[in-house]
Every structure is written in C-alpha cells, then in structure tokens.
Design a protein around this motif. Structure first.
Motif, PDB file in Angstrom:
ATOM      1  N   LYS A 133      -8.287   6.652  -1.294  1.00 43.75           N
ATOM      2  CA  LYS A 133      -8.043   5.298  -0.790  1.00 43.75           C
ATOM      3  C   LYS A 133      -8.162   4.281  -1.920  1.00 43.75           C
ATOM      4  O   LYS A 133      -7.373   3.352  -2.023  1.00 43.75           O
ATOM      5  CB  LYS A 133      -9.026   4.955   0.328  1.00 43.75           C
ATOM      6  CG  LYS A 133      -8.792   5.741   1.590  1.00 43.75           C
ATOM      7  CD  LYS A 133      -9.825   5.383   2.629  1.00 43.75           C
ATOM      8  CE  LYS A 133      -9.643   6.201   3.880  1.00 43.75           C
ATOM      9  NZ  LYS A 133     -10.586   5.813   4.940  1.00 43.75           N
ATOM     10  N   PHE A 189      -5.241   1.801  -3.226  1.00 42.23           N
ATOM     11  CA  PHE A 189      -5.468   0.358  -3.172  1.00 42.23           C
ATOM     12  C   PHE A 189      -5.292  -0.288  -4.545  1.00 42.23           C
ATOM     13  O   PHE A 189      -4.594  -1.295  -4.678  1.00 42.23           O
ATOM     14  CB  PHE A 189      -6.865   0.037  -2.628  1.00 42.23           C
ATOM     15  CG  PHE A 189      -7.136  -1.431  -2.590  1.00 42.23           C
ATOM     16  CD1 PHE A 189      -6.642  -2.210  -1.562  1.00 42.23           C
ATOM     17  CD2 PHE A 189      -7.845  -2.055  -3.605  1.00 42.23           C
ATOM     18  CE1 PHE A 189      -6.853  -3.589  -1.532  1.00 42.23           C
ATOM     19  CE2 PHE A 189      -8.068  -3.416  -3.588  1.00 42.23           C
ATOM     20  CZ  PHE A 189      -7.572  -4.180  -2.542  1.00 42.23           C
ATOM     21  N   LEU A 230       0.835  -1.197   0.000  1.00 46.30           N
ATOM     22  CA  LEU A 230       0.000   0.000   0.000  1.00 46.30           C
ATOM     23  C   LEU A 230       0.878   1.258   0.000  1.00 46.30           C
ATOM     24  O   LEU A 230       0.598   2.205  -0.726  1.00 46.30           O
ATOM     25  CB  LEU A 230      -0.944   0.000   1.200  1.00 46.30           C
ATOM     26  CG  LEU A 230      -2.066  -1.033   1.150  1.00 46.30           C
ATOM     27  CD1 LEU A 230      -2.828  -1.059   2.461  1.00 46.30           C
ATOM     28  CD2 LEU A 230      -3.004  -0.765  -0.010  1.00 46.30           C
ATOM     29  N   LEU A 275      -6.469   2.560   5.422  1.00 45.52           N
ATOM     30  CA  LEU A 275      -7.392   2.105   4.382  1.00 45.52           C
ATOM     31  C   LEU A 275      -8.791   1.859   4.940  1.00 45.52           C
ATOM     32  O   LEU A 275      -9.792   2.242   4.348  1.00 45.52           O
ATOM     33  CB  LEU A 275      -6.855   0.830   3.724  1.00 45.52           C
ATOM     34  CG  LEU A 275      -7.665   0.264   2.574  1.00 45.52           C
ATOM     35  CD1 LEU A 275      -7.609   1.205   1.371  1.00 45.52           C
ATOM     36  CD2 LEU A 275      -7.137  -1.105   2.181  1.00 45.52           C
ATOM     37  N   GLY A 298     -10.037  -4.951  -0.305  1.00 47.93           N
ATOM     38  CA  GLY A 298     -10.684  -3.736  -0.788  1.00 47.93           C
ATOM     39  C   GLY A 298     -12.022  -3.536  -0.093  1.00 47.93           C
ATOM     40  O   GLY A 298     -12.656  -4.487   0.347  1.00 47.93           O
ATOM     41  N   CYS A 333      -4.745  -7.099   3.093  1.00 51.89           N
ATOM     42  CA  CYS A 333      -5.729  -6.020   3.210  1.00 51.89           C
ATOM     43  C   CYS A 333      -6.698  -6.134   2.045  1.00 51.89           C
ATOM     44  O   CYS A 333      -6.286  -6.098   0.896  1.00 51.89           O
ATOM     45  CB  CYS A 333      -5.033  -4.660   3.165  1.00 51.89           C
ATOM     46  SG  CYS A 333      -3.750  -4.448   4.397  1.00 51.89           S
TER      47      CYS A 333
END
Length: 134
Positions: free
Chosen positions: A109, A113, A49, A98, A69, A67
């Motif tokens: 964000k 991402f 990220l 995030l 979405g 992580c």
C-alpha cells in the motif's frame, strides 16, 4: 423471591456553574496540516492510485476524492489525518483498498501510495500555481 432495588437518585442536581462557551469554527488539531488549495486540486482529476485489479479506470469518475497517507511520516497520528500535502486523487475502490483492504501488505500500500504521490505532485503544483495566478 427476588428483591427489587430502589432506583438510584442523585442527592444534588447536576448544574453547570456557567454555560459552555461557544468556540466558533473548530480548528484543525495540528497547525499547517490543512491546505484547502491542495484538496481542491483533486477535484475533477482521474484516479492516481490506479491499484492493479482494483481500479475501474473510469474517466471523469465522480467518486474521485483526496486520499491521505496512513503513515506517521505523512503526519498521520491517533485521531489526526495526514497532512494535506500527502494526499492524492483516488477513486472509491482504490481509496477503500488503501484504507481498509486486506488483500495487500502495508508495504505494498505504501509503495502504491508514494508512487501515486510522486506522479500527482507535479500536476498538483502546476494546478495550484495556475489557480493562484488567476
């Protein structure tokens, strides 16, 4: 003078007609969402990220996790995590930014991402193929 009310009592006891069946291991809510190989590929990776001003850029950071979405087009829904193919390795500060960070708009964000996902997909796919070949 206040009057005290009697406690309410049930006339008939609560009893199940039959015991609840044990279903065993809990299934994922959406078929095809979960892929353990994609999540395992995130282990031992650096943060992808790399949020400017947030990411500490620590090599071999132990806080790096997958992580997911947070948008409907990644499979996210009410009570449903996004599909595992829409996950990237991210350190704890970037992951928090995030999911909960208020310093950026949803569009910012989303840009961070999906840029990270584009960089990660090539590495991830090569890693998954090498594991399957072994």
């Amino acid at each position: 003078m206040m009057q005290r009310h009697a406690t309410l009592q049930r006339k008939t006891p609560l009893r199940a007609k039959k015991p609840m069946a044990h279903t065993g291991r809990r299934k994922h809510k959406v078929a095809g969402h979960h892929d353990r190989k994609l999540l395992d590929a995130c282990r031992g990776q650096d943060c992808y990220l790399k949020v400017p001003g947030i990411c500490p850029h620590i090599p071999n950071d132990p806080t790096v996790v997958d992580c997911h979405g947070n948008w409907a087009d990644t499979g996210k829904g009410m009570g449903i995590k996004a599909a595992d193919r829409f996950s990237v390795p991210g350190c704890a500060p970037c992951h928090y930014w995030l999911d909960f960070g208020t310093t950026a708009t949803r569009a910012e964000k989303r840009t961070v991402f999906f840029d990270a996902l584009a960089r990660w997909e090539e590495v991830r796919d090569a890693h998954v193929i090498s594991i399957e070949a072994a």
